[in-house]
Design an enzyme around this catalytic site. Structure first.
Site, short mmCIF file in Angstrom:
data_model
loop_
_atom_site.label_atom_id
_atom_site.label_comp_id
_atom_site.label_asym_id
_atom_site.label_seq_id
_atom_site.Cartn_x
_atom_site.Cartn_y
_atom_site.Cartn_z
N HIS A 36 8.18 8.90 20.62
CA HIS A 36 8.79 8.25 19.62
C HIS A 36 7.54 7.47 18.85
N TYR B 179 5.57 6.71 14.44
CA TYR B 179 5.12 5.61 13.55
C TYR B 179 3.44 5.46 13.31
N HIS C 139 16.25 15.47 9.62
CA HIS C 139 16.06 14.29 9.68
C HIS C 139 14.52 14.13 9.59
N PHE C 140 13.77 14.79 10.44
CA PHE C 140 12.30 14.49 10.53
C PHE C 140 11.52 15.32 9.53
N HIS C 141 12.01 16.50 8.75
CA HIS C 141 11.36 16.87 7.69
C HIS C 141 11.30 15.79 6.32
N ARG D 231 19.09 23.72 16.61
CA ARG D 231 17.76 23.98 16.11
C ARG D 231 17.04 24.75 17.04
N ARG D 232 15.90 25.27 16.84
CA ARG D 232 14.92 25.81 17.82
C ARG D 232 15.84 27.22 18.15
FE1 HAS Z 1 13.54 9.74 13.77
C1 HAS Z 1 14.26 12.29 16.32
C2 HAS Z 1 15.66 7.61 15.26
C3 HAS Z 1 12.25 7.17 12.10
C4 HAS Z 1 10.30 11.58 13.29
N1 HAS Z 1 12.49 11.49 14.71
C5 HAS Z 1 12.87 12.53 15.43
C6 HAS Z 1 12.02 13.81 15.51
C7 HAS Z 1 11.25 13.66 14.81
C8 HAS Z 1 11.50 12.23 14.16
C9 HAS Z 1 9.94 14.42 14.68
O1 HAS Z 1 17.38 7.60 17.67
C10 HAS Z 1 12.54 14.82 16.55
C11 HAS Z 1 12.02 15.08 17.80
C12 HAS Z 1 12.12 16.30 18.41
O2 HAS Z 1 11.45 17.48 18.29
O3 HAS Z 1 13.08 16.30 19.08
N2 HAS Z 1 13.78 7.97 13.54
C13 HAS Z 1 15.00 7.35 14.17
C14 HAS Z 1 14.96 5.97 13.55
C15 HAS Z 1 14.02 5.73 12.50
C16 HAS Z 1 13.35 7.15 12.61
C17 HAS Z 1 15.98 4.84 13.98
N3 HAS Z 1 11.58 9.45 12.91
C18 HAS Z 1 11.28 8.21 12.11
C19 HAS Z 1 10.08 8.56 11.35
C20 HAS Z 1 9.64 9.92 11.68
C21 HAS Z 1 10.69 10.64 12.60
C22 HAS Z 1 9.32 7.48 10.43
C23 HAS Z 1 8.31 10.45 11.36
C24 HAS Z 1 7.38 10.01 10.67
N4 HAS Z 1 14.86 9.99 15.47
C25 HAS Z 1 15.37 8.98 15.68
C26 HAS Z 1 16.27 9.34 16.83
C27 HAS Z 1 15.81 10.76 17.20
C28 HAS Z 1 14.69 11.28 16.23
C29 HAS Z 1 17.44 8.92 17.84
C30 HAS Z 1 16.42 11.70 18.37
C31 HAS Z 1 17.43 12.70 17.99
C32 HAS Z 1 17.71 13.62 19.11
O4 HAS Z 1 18.93 13.61 19.45
O5 HAS Z 1 17.03 14.28 19.37
C33 HAS Z 1 13.73 4.76 11.82
O6 HAS Z 1 12.43 4.08 11.96
C34 HAS Z 1 13.80 4.84 10.36
C35 HAS Z 1 13.66 3.34 9.24
C36 HAS Z 1 13.61 3.98 8.12
C37 HAS Z 1 14.36 3.26 7.27
C38 HAS Z 1 14.07 3.62 5.60
C39 HAS Z 1 13.22 2.34 4.85
C40 HAS Z 1 13.15 3.13 3.42
C41 HAS Z 1 11.78 2.89 2.75
C42 HAS Z 1 11.78 3.46 1.59
C43 HAS Z 1 11.91 2.48 0.20
C44 HAS Z 1 11.83 3.34 -1.06
C45 HAS Z 1 11.21 2.79 -1.97
C46 HAS Z 1 10.95 3.46 -3.29
C47 HAS Z 1 10.69 1.56 -2.09
C48 HAS Z 1 15.03 2.00 7.51
C49 HAS Z 1 10.62 2.10 3.27
C50 HAS Z 1 11.70 3.02 -4.52
C51 HAS Z 1 11.18 3.96 -5.56
C52 HAS Z 1 11.79 3.93 -6.97
C53 HAS Z 1 11.07 4.65 -7.95
C54 HAS Z 1 12.61 2.90 -7.32
C1 HEM Z 2 10.47 22.79 12.38
C2 HEM Z 2 10.59 24.45 7.99
C3 HEM Z 2 6.75 21.68 6.77
C4 HEM Z 2 7.01 19.65 10.82
C5 HEM Z 2 10.78 23.42 11.24
C6 HEM Z 2 12.10 23.91 10.96
C7 HEM Z 2 12.32 24.55 9.80
C8 HEM Z 2 10.88 24.10 9.02
C9 HEM Z 2 13.25 25.44 8.93
C10 HEM Z 2 13.12 24.50 12.23
C11 HEM Z 2 12.82 25.65 13.12
C12 HEM Z 2 13.66 25.47 14.34
O1 HEM Z 2 14.46 24.57 14.88
O2 HEM Z 2 14.00 26.62 14.75
C13 HEM Z 2 9.55 23.89 7.18
C14 HEM Z 2 9.09 24.29 5.93
C15 HEM Z 2 8.01 23.43 5.48
C16 HEM Z 2 7.65 22.64 6.54
C17 HEM Z 2 9.83 25.03 4.80
C18 HEM Z 2 7.16 23.65 4.18
C19 HEM Z 2 6.89 24.68 3.46
C20 HEM Z 2 6.37 20.96 7.75
C21 HEM Z 2 5.62 20.02 7.61
C22 HEM Z 2 5.73 19.15 9.05
C23 HEM Z 2 6.73 19.99 9.67
C24 HEM Z 2 4.68 19.43 6.72
C25 HEM Z 2 4.86 17.96 9.39
C26 HEM Z 2 3.79 17.55 8.93
C27 HEM Z 2 8.00 20.33 11.93
C28 HEM Z 2 8.14 20.19 13.52
C29 HEM Z 2 9.07 21.09 13.69
C30 HEM Z 2 9.48 21.70 12.35
C31 HEM Z 2 7.54 19.05 14.13
C32 HEM Z 2 9.65 21.14 15.09
C33 HEM Z 2 9.18 22.25 15.90
C34 HEM Z 2 10.09 22.54 16.74
O3 HEM Z 2 11.27 22.26 17.02
O4 HEM Z 2 9.36 22.81 17.98
N1 HEM Z 2 10.27 23.42 10.09
N2 HEM Z 2 8.79 23.01 7.65
N3 HEM Z 2 7.21 21.02 9.01
N4 HEM Z 2 8.78 21.36 11.42
FE1 HEM Z 2 8.79 22.16 9.60
CU CU Z 3 12.23 8.49 18.18
#
Ligand code: HAS
Ligand code: HEM
Ligand code: CU
Length: 557
Positions: A230, A234, A381-383, A444-445
């Site tokens: 997790h 960050y 979510h994570f994309h 997934r996967r």
């Molecule tokens: Fe997540 C699963 C909960 C944030 C990445 N997360 C994943 C996995 C990845 C991942 C890779 O509770 C899958 C892992 C796997 O392979 O199984 N995640 C959260 C929560 C947050 C969160 C509560 N995750 C992230 C971030 C990631 C990331 C950041 C990567 C960088 N996530 C989960 C949970 C799972 C999970 C469960 C497990 C699910 C399962 O069942 O497997 C929070 O930290 C999110 C907080 C974010 C916000 C948004 C704030 C918005 C901002 C933008 C403002 C925009 C502006 C632009 C200012 C509250 C800061 C304005 C522009 C103008 C032009 C006006």
């Molecule tokens: C998995 C598409 C770029 C991180 C996947 C999956 C898809 C996908 C469809 C799901 C595969 C599955 O669950 O079987 C794409 C496309 C991309 C892209 C079209 C851009 C051309 C990226 C980038 C990152 C990323 C830039 C991170 C920097 C991941 C991760 C997984 C994943 C961590 C999970 C692998 C796993 O389940 O073992 N992607 N992706 N992807 N992708 Fe991407």
């Molecule tokens: Cu997490």
């Protein structure tokens, strides 16, 4: 524009840290290039189209490609970007040089670790996905290479601590400058966060893969993995936040609204990033629901600094839009520099981060997680989070960093712009489709293109997924063309025209601010973070370590 050809020696003579930063950055983008290649193929798979037979004999299976995609993108690229940016920026801000011997050692460790891990990955001997859950058992070289790669980040931690200590000694009583403070808390958080992975790999997986121990306990391994897994998100995110807080407001034409709020946000990440890993293990037996609930509460705490960030950054962008003459309720948005790719990357990333973050709350809530766990919802979510917010911030940063580091002007600004819009559109379409398919129960996967008829209910979203894969393929092509054509050209600007790092100014600074002063007591807060981790993980880990159920390894590919 005056452009002439200079030798490498001239360029880096006064700034050896530029060269090592460039090497870190480009190695990271090279990993992203290879890793991203599989993304569109996976998107086609989720559109019912199987392109994998075409890749034989280079790539043996869908899962070998998926392992390469996850490892190269999520583990290798992200860490190298952090190592490039968050050592270089504090050094620039403090006008100090990091220890160059150690800086090169960190690069070589990353390079060699990556090289060692790449052999079994490419040779289909470690098709264990980027989570490498036992009892899946990869070749030992995968675990050893990954360990060397991750340990190279410890050298980066030391480099920044060392810069900070030297600066503090020379400036007693002064508050740490902003970029350095943000980088320091990021690295300290990563140190605490990485310990689970280090124990898992060093104590269990390496000896197991070498045949020194018979089996490993899957539950303990998963727990140690998610202890790191997790907060690692960050570790990926905070470099993007550093860009958003300390560079983006300036690029947008304004100022950061509040320096103390930025510090407070990063301090909260130091405190709350780690003790939340059970939210990835809601479905795992062997962890009581009381502990899972406790981690849920802490997960909601760690969303707070992101919510703070949303408001601080939105206000800073509004400040910029108005400074550029934007009027009315929304007129400031139109006034922002939408033609500048350095602005586009992080800003389009931030916009995508809003739905991605909202989905995070669904994931974190106990009952809703049952519906979407292990479905493509999570992939959606994570994309939005790592593949859009983090990756686009890195892309935006590359557009100013590469010219700054090399003095080579950006090539193909039109392609740079197009790459950012297409990446944004492609990822948001794909994110939408994947969330919806996950809601309909598509796992997934899964190599579902082999059995596409099973998921007819999801057909429109699957089609959308395939389309977004094609859009992303084009976006990636444009982006990699721009950065490699920029870095590999032999035109250079004269020294006097070196593009500077666009560090932002602030509206409300840290001077005399009580919050900023409190946050600067880094040692104290580090200790509080350790205590929180012990409370959240101590008992469950003691239970797991004292009742091990080792199982032998399996090779399913
Ligand atoms: Fe997540 C699963 C909960 C944030 C990445 N997360 C994943 C996995 C990845 C991942 C890779 O509770 C899958 C892992 C796997 O392979 O199984 N995640 C959260 C929560 C947050 C969160 C509560 N995750 C992230 C971030 C990631 C990331 C950041 C990567 C960088 N996530 C989960 C949970 C799972 C999970 C469960 C497990 C699910 C399962 O069942 O497997 C929070 O930290 C999110 C907080 C974010 C916000 C948004 C704030 C918005 C901002 C933008 C403002 C925009 C502006 C632009 C200012 C509250 C800061 C304005 C522009 C103008 C032009 C006006
Ligand atoms: C998995 C598409 C770029 C991180 C996947 C999956 C898809 C996908 C469809 C799901 C595969 C599955 O669950 O079987 C794409 C496309 C991309 C892209 C079209 C851009 C051309 C990226 C980038 C990152 C990323 C830039 C991170 C920097 C991941 C991760 C997984 C994943 C961590 C999970 C692998 C796993 O389940 O073992 N992607 N992706 N992807 N992708 Fe991407
Ligand atoms: Cu997490």
């Amino acid at each position: 524009m005056a452009v002439r050809t200079l030798s490498h020696v001239d360029v880096y003579a006064g700034y050896p840290e530029k060269k090592v930063t460039l090497y870190m950055l480009m190695l990271g983008f090279f990993a992203l290039l290879l890793g991203t290649f599989f993304g569109p193929l996976q998107a086609l798979n989720y559109g019912g189209i199987d392109a994998y037979p075409l890749l034989k004999p280079l790539v043996q299976s869908y899962y070998q490609g998926l392992t390469l995609h996850g490892v190269l993108n999520a583990i290798i690229f992200t860490q190298l970007f952090a190592q490039a940016l968050l050592v270089y920026l504090p050094a620039r801000e403090l006008r100090m040089r990091p220890n160059m011997t150690l800086a090169w050692i960190s690069w070589w460790m990353a390079f060699i670790g990556l090289g060692i891990a790449a052999i079994p990955l490419l040779g289909n001997a470690a098709t264990v996905l980027y989570t490498f859950y036992p009892p899946l058992k990869g070749h030992w070289a995968f675990y050893v290479g990954a360990a060397i790669f991750v340990l190279s980040s410890y050298v980066s931690i030391y480099l920044v601590l060392d810069l900070w200590r030297r600066w503090k000694r020379a400036n007693p009583g002064k508050i740490t400058p902003l970029v350095t403070y943000l980088s320091l808390t990021h690295w300290l958080m990563w140190f605490l966060a990485s310990l689970g992975l280090v124990v898992e790999v060093a104590v269990f997986l390496i000896p197991w893969s070498l045949g020194l121990i018979e089996g490993v306990d899957p539950l303990l391994s998963r727990t140690l993995f998610w202890y790191t897994g997790h907060p690692i998100v960050y570790f990926w995110l905070l470099p993007a936040y550093v860009v958003a807080y300390t560079i983006l407001p300036k690029v947008a034409g304004g100022k950061l609204i509040s320096d103390p709020l930025a510090r407070l946000a990063f301090l909260l990440f130091l405190l709350f990033s780690v003790p939340v890993g059970f939210h990835h293990q809601f479905a795992d037996p062997g962890i009581s629901s009381g502990w899972k609930f406790f981690h849920t509460v802490l997960t909601l705490m760690v969303a707070v600094p992101s919510l703070m960030t949303a408001f601080t950054l939105a206000a800073s962008l509004e400040n910029a839009g108005r400074a550029r003459g934007g009027k009315g309720l929304l007129g400031w948005i139109r006034a922002l520099p939408w033609g500048n790719p350095v602005f586009l990357g992080p800003t389009l990333g931030l916009i995508s981060f809003i739905p991605g973050g909202a989905g995070g709350f669904v994931n974190a809530s106990f009952p809703l997680n049952q519906v979407i766990h292990n479905t493509t919802w999570i992939v959606g979510h994570f994309h939005l989070q790592v593949a859009t917010m983090v990756t686009m911030s890195a892309m935006g940063a590359a557009f100013f960093l590469i010219p700054h580091l090399t003095r080579k002007p950006l090539v193909g600004i039109g392609y740079a712009r197009a790459s950012q819009w297409l990446w944004f559109i492609g990822m948001n379409l794909m994110g939408f489709a994947l969330h919806w398919m996950g809601y309909l129960g598509v796992p997934r996967r899964a190599h579902i293109s082999e059995v596409a008829s099973q998921y007819q209910g999801a057909a429109p979203f699957m089609a959308l997924n395939a389309i977004s894969g094609v859009i992303l393929f084009v976006a990636a092509g444009f982006f990699f063309y721009v950065i490699f054509a920029t870095a590999l050209q032999n035109r250079r600007l004269p020294e006097a025209q070196t593009p500077e790092i666009p560090f932002t100014e602030v509206v409300s600074g840290p001077e005399g601010n009580r919050v900023a002063q409190l946050t600067d007591r880094v040692g104290f807060w580090f200790a509080v973070a350790v205590i929180l981790i012990v409370v959240a993980y101590g008992l469950p880990l003691i239970q797991m370590f004292t009742s091990l159920n080792p199982v032998p390894g399996m090779r399913l590919w």
